[in-house]
Scaffold this motif. Structure first.
Motif, short mmCIF file in Angstrom:
data_model
loop_
_atom_site.label_atom_id
_atom_site.label_comp_id
_atom_site.label_asym_id
_atom_site.label_seq_id
_atom_site.Cartn_x
_atom_site.Cartn_y
_atom_site.Cartn_z
N ALA A 115 0.82 -1.21 0.00
CA ALA A 115 0.00 0.00 0.00
C ALA A 115 0.85 1.26 0.00
N GLY A 116 2.07 1.17 0.50
CA GLY A 116 2.94 2.36 0.56
C GLY A 116 3.67 2.67 -0.72
N VAL A 117 3.64 1.77 -1.70
CA VAL A 117 4.44 1.95 -2.92
C VAL A 117 3.94 3.14 -3.74
N PHE A 118 2.67 3.13 -4.16
CA PHE A 118 2.15 4.19 -5.02
C PHE A 118 2.10 5.55 -4.31
N PRO A 119 1.67 5.62 -3.03
CA PRO A 119 1.74 6.92 -2.34
C PRO A 119 3.17 7.45 -2.25
N GLY A 120 4.15 6.56 -2.07
CA GLY A 120 5.54 7.00 -2.04
C GLY A 120 5.97 7.58 -3.37
N LEU A 121 5.61 6.91 -4.47
CA LEU A 121 5.92 7.42 -5.81
C LEU A 121 5.18 8.73 -6.07
N MET A 122 3.96 8.84 -5.55
CA MET A 122 3.19 10.08 -5.72
C MET A 122 3.90 11.26 -5.04
N LEU A 123 4.39 11.04 -3.82
CA LEU A 123 5.09 12.13 -3.12
C LEU A 123 6.40 12.49 -3.82
N ILE A 124 7.11 11.49 -4.32
CA ILE A 124 8.33 11.77 -5.09
C ILE A 124 8.00 12.64 -6.30
N SER A 125 6.90 12.32 -6.98
CA SER A 125 6.48 13.09 -8.16
C SER A 125 6.11 14.52 -7.78
N LEU A 126 5.39 14.69 -6.66
CA LEU A 126 5.02 16.03 -6.21
C LEU A 126 6.25 16.86 -5.87
N PHE A 127 7.21 16.24 -5.18
CA PHE A 127 8.44 16.96 -4.82
C PHE A 127 9.21 17.37 -6.08
N ALA A 128 9.33 16.42 -7.03
CA ALA A 128 10.07 16.71 -8.27
C ALA A 128 9.38 17.80 -9.07
N ALA A 129 8.03 17.77 -9.13
CA ALA A 129 7.28 18.80 -9.86
C ALA A 129 7.49 20.17 -9.23
N TYR A 130 7.52 20.23 -7.91
CA TYR A 130 7.75 21.51 -7.22
C TYR A 130 9.13 22.07 -7.57
N ILE A 131 10.15 21.20 -7.57
CA ILE A 131 11.50 21.65 -7.90
C ILE A 131 11.53 22.20 -9.33
N MET A 132 10.88 21.52 -10.25
CA MET A 132 10.85 21.98 -11.64
C MET A 132 10.18 23.35 -11.76
N ILE A 133 9.01 23.51 -11.11
CA ILE A 133 8.29 24.78 -11.18
C ILE A 133 9.12 25.89 -10.56
N TRP A 134 9.72 25.60 -9.39
CA TRP A 134 10.56 26.60 -8.72
C TRP A 134 11.73 27.01 -9.63
N SER A 135 12.31 26.05 -10.31
CA SER A 135 13.46 26.33 -11.18
C SER A 135 13.05 27.17 -12.39
N TRP A 136 11.87 26.88 -12.94
CA TRP A 136 11.38 27.70 -14.05
C TRP A 136 11.13 29.15 -13.62
N LEU A 137 10.64 29.31 -12.39
CA LEU A 137 10.33 30.65 -11.89
C LEU A 137 11.58 31.39 -11.41
N ASN A 138 12.62 30.65 -11.04
CA ASN A 138 13.85 31.27 -10.52
C ASN A 138 15.08 30.74 -11.26
N PRO A 139 15.15 30.94 -12.57
CA PRO A 139 16.27 30.36 -13.34
C PRO A 139 17.63 30.90 -12.92
#
Length: 431
Positions: free
Chosen positions: A176-200
Motif C-alpha cells: 500500500a505504501g508503494v504508489f503513495p511513495g511514488l506520488m510524493l516523489i512526483s510532487l516533490f520533483a514537480a515543485y523543484i521543476m516549477i521553482w526552477s522555471w520561476l527562478n532560473p
C-alpha cells in the motif's frame, strides 16, 4: 468517561514532561486506568500483555530491517547513488536538486528509516550541492522533505509497528505504501521543476554533458541498490517470501554489498549490531507498553465511549479526517512518529472503523501525517538531523521544509479523493 480522560491526560503530561520514557509512561497510564477505574488485577494483565506483545512472529521482521538499514548506513551506498544519478539529472529543470528526491526515495526503499535516510543522504549531497552553488534553502528543504519517505516507502519500520499494533498484514501495508511513495516523489520533483522555471537565475548552469556510454558506466553503481529493492520488495510482492523472510534476504544482500564495496569491517559490523539492538529494544518496549495500555483502555470502555461521542456529533468522514490530521500534526510536534502511532491506536481505531475507513488506507494516511511531523518544530527528528549536519538554526530549516510539508498535505487530499492509490496493490495481491 470525562473523569478517566482527564486523569489520564494529566498523568501523561506529567510523565512525558518529567522525562519518563515513552514505554514506562504507557504502562503507567494503563496501570492507573485499571487500578482506579476497573476491578481487573493489574499485575496479571501487565505480565500477560507484555509477554504476548513480545513474541509476535511479525515483530521478527523489525530488527532485521533495522539491521539492514544500519549496515547500509555505514556502506558506500549513498556515494554510489549520487554518482549514478547525477549524470541523468543535468538536463532536468532543477538539475542535481533531484538527486535529493530520487536518492532519498531509493535509499528509503532499503533503509526503512527517515532519520537514517536524512543523515546518510545529507552527508553526501549537502557538501556537493553547496559546492556547486545550489540554493541553500531549497537544498535543505528537498532533503528534509524527501528523507521522510523512509517512513512510507517499504520496508518501513513504522508500517511494521502499525501492522503489529493493529493486527494488519505487513505485506499488504508494504504494498500500500508503494504508489503513495511514488506520488510524493512526483510532487516533490514537480515543485523543484516549477521553482526552477520561476527562478532560473538561482539554478547553477548545467555541467558539460557526458557521453551516453559514460552515463551508463556511472549508472552501474546503482545496481546494488536495485538488487536490494528487487530482493526485498520483489520477494514479498511475488509471494516468494514473507516480510520476515524478505528482511533476512535484505540483511544478507546488505552484508554482501558492504563487503564488495569495501566498507564492511569489524568496527562497522559491531556498530551496526549495537545500533540495531538499541533501536529494536526501544521499539519493542514501546509496543509492549502500548499493548498493555490498549488492553487497559478496552476494560475502561473509554475508546468505545469516545467513538460513540464523536459519532454523536455526526461528523462527515472529511471533517473527521481534518480533525484527526490537526490532532496528529500537533501531537507529532512533541513525540516521535512511532510513539504517535502506538499512543493513539487504542483510542483512534474504534472511531476510524465506525467511520468506515479501510485500516490499510488509514495506516498509509497516518504515516504521511507522521512524515509531516518529522519536519515540524520543536521535535521534528529530520530537523535535528539537518541541524547537526549544517549547524543552522532549526527554525530556518523548518522554513525551508515548509513547501514540502504543504505538498504532503496535498498528498493526503489526493489519497482521500482517490483511495485506490493506496488500496490497489494490496487488493491486487489478495486477488
Amino acid at each position: 468517561m470525562l473523569l478517566i480522560m482527564s486523569v489520564l491526560l494529566i498523568a501523561l503530561v506529567i510523565f512525558l514532561g518529567g522525562g519518563v520514557w515513552i514505554a514506562f509512561s504507557l504502562m503507567a497510564l494503563g496501570w492507573l486506568g485499571l487500578h482506579f477505574f476497573t476491578s481487573i488485577p493489574v499485575g496479571d494483565m501487565l505480565a500477560s500483555d507484555v509477554w504476548s506483545s513480545s513474541y509476535s512472529w511479525e515483530l521478527t521482521a523489525l530488527p532485521l530491517f533495522i539491521w539492514m538499514g544500519e549496515i547500509l548506513f555505514r556502506s558506500r551506498l549513498a556515494d554510489d547513488m549520487f554518482t549514478g544519478l547525477s549524470p541523468w539529472m543535468q538536463r532536468v529543470p532543477g538539475r542535481l536538486l533531484h538527486t535529493n528526491v530520487v536518492g532519498c526515495g531509493l535509499f528509503a526503499s532499503v533503509s526503512g528509516s527517515s532519520a537514517a535516510t536524512c543523515a546518510t543522504m545529507g552527508k553526501m549531497t549537502l557538501p556537493e550541492l553547496k559546492r556547486r552553488g545550489y540554493d541553500d534553502q531549497l537544498v535543505l528543504g528537498t532533503l528534509a522533505g524527501s528523507a521522510t519517505l523512509g517512513l512510507l516507502i517499504p520496508p518501513s519500520i513504522i508500517l511494521i509497528v502499525f501492522a503489529v499494533a493493529t493486527d494488519q498484514s505487513i505485506a499488504r501495508l508494504f504494498l500500500a505504501g508503494v504508489f503513495p511513495g511514488l506520488m510524493l516523489i512526483s510532487l516533490f520533483a514537480a515543485y523543484i521543476m516549477i521553482w526552477s522555471w520561476l527562478n532560473p537565475e538561482r539554478v547553477p548552469a548545467a555541467e558539460p554533458a557526458l557521453p551516453l556510454r559514460e552515463k551508463f558506466r556511472r549508472s552501474r553503481r546503482l545496481l546494488p541498490m536495485l538488487l536490494m529493492i528487487v530482493g526485498v520488495i520483489g520477494s514479498i510482492y511475488t509471494g516468494i517470501a514473507s516480510p520476515t523472510e524478505a528482511a533476512a534476504v535484505g540483511v544478507v544482500l546488505s552484508l554482501l554489498i558492504a563487503h564488495f564495496s569495501g566498507s564492511l569491517n569489524w568496527s562497522n559490523f559491531h556498530e551496526g549490531l549495537l545500533g540495531t539492538v538499541k533501536t529494536s529494544c526501544m521499539i519493542a518496549f514501546i509496543l509492549a507498553g502500548a499493548s498493555f495500555l490498549t488492553a487497559a483502555m478496552g476494560f475502561t470502555r473509554m475508546p468505545a465511549e469516545l467513538a460513540a461521542l464523536i459519532a454523536g456529533y455526526e461528523l462527515s468522514p472529511w471533517m473527521l479526517l481534518v480533525a484527526l490530521t490537526l490532532f496528529f500534526i500537533v501531537l507529532g510536534c512533541f513525540l516521535d512518529g512511532i510513539s504517535v502511532v502506538v499512543l493513539t491506536t487504542a483510542i483512534m481505531l474504534p472511531m476510524v472503523e465506525a467511520a468506515g475507513f479501510n485500516l490499510i488506507w488509514f495506516g498509509i494516511y497516518l504515516v504521511i501525517v507522521v512524515e509531516m511531523s518529522q519536519i515540524t518544530p520543536p521535535v521534528g527528528f529530520n530537523l535535528f538531523v539537518l541541524q547537526g549536519l549544517t549547524g543552522k538554526n532549526i527554525m530556518q530549516i523548518a522554513k525551508a521544509a515548509l513547501p514540502f510539508f504543504l505538498l504532503m498535505l496535498l498528498g493526503i487530499v489526493i489519497i482521500t479523493l482517490f483511495p485506490e492509490i493506496v488500496t490497489y496493490l494490496p487488493e491486487a495481491m489478495t486477488n
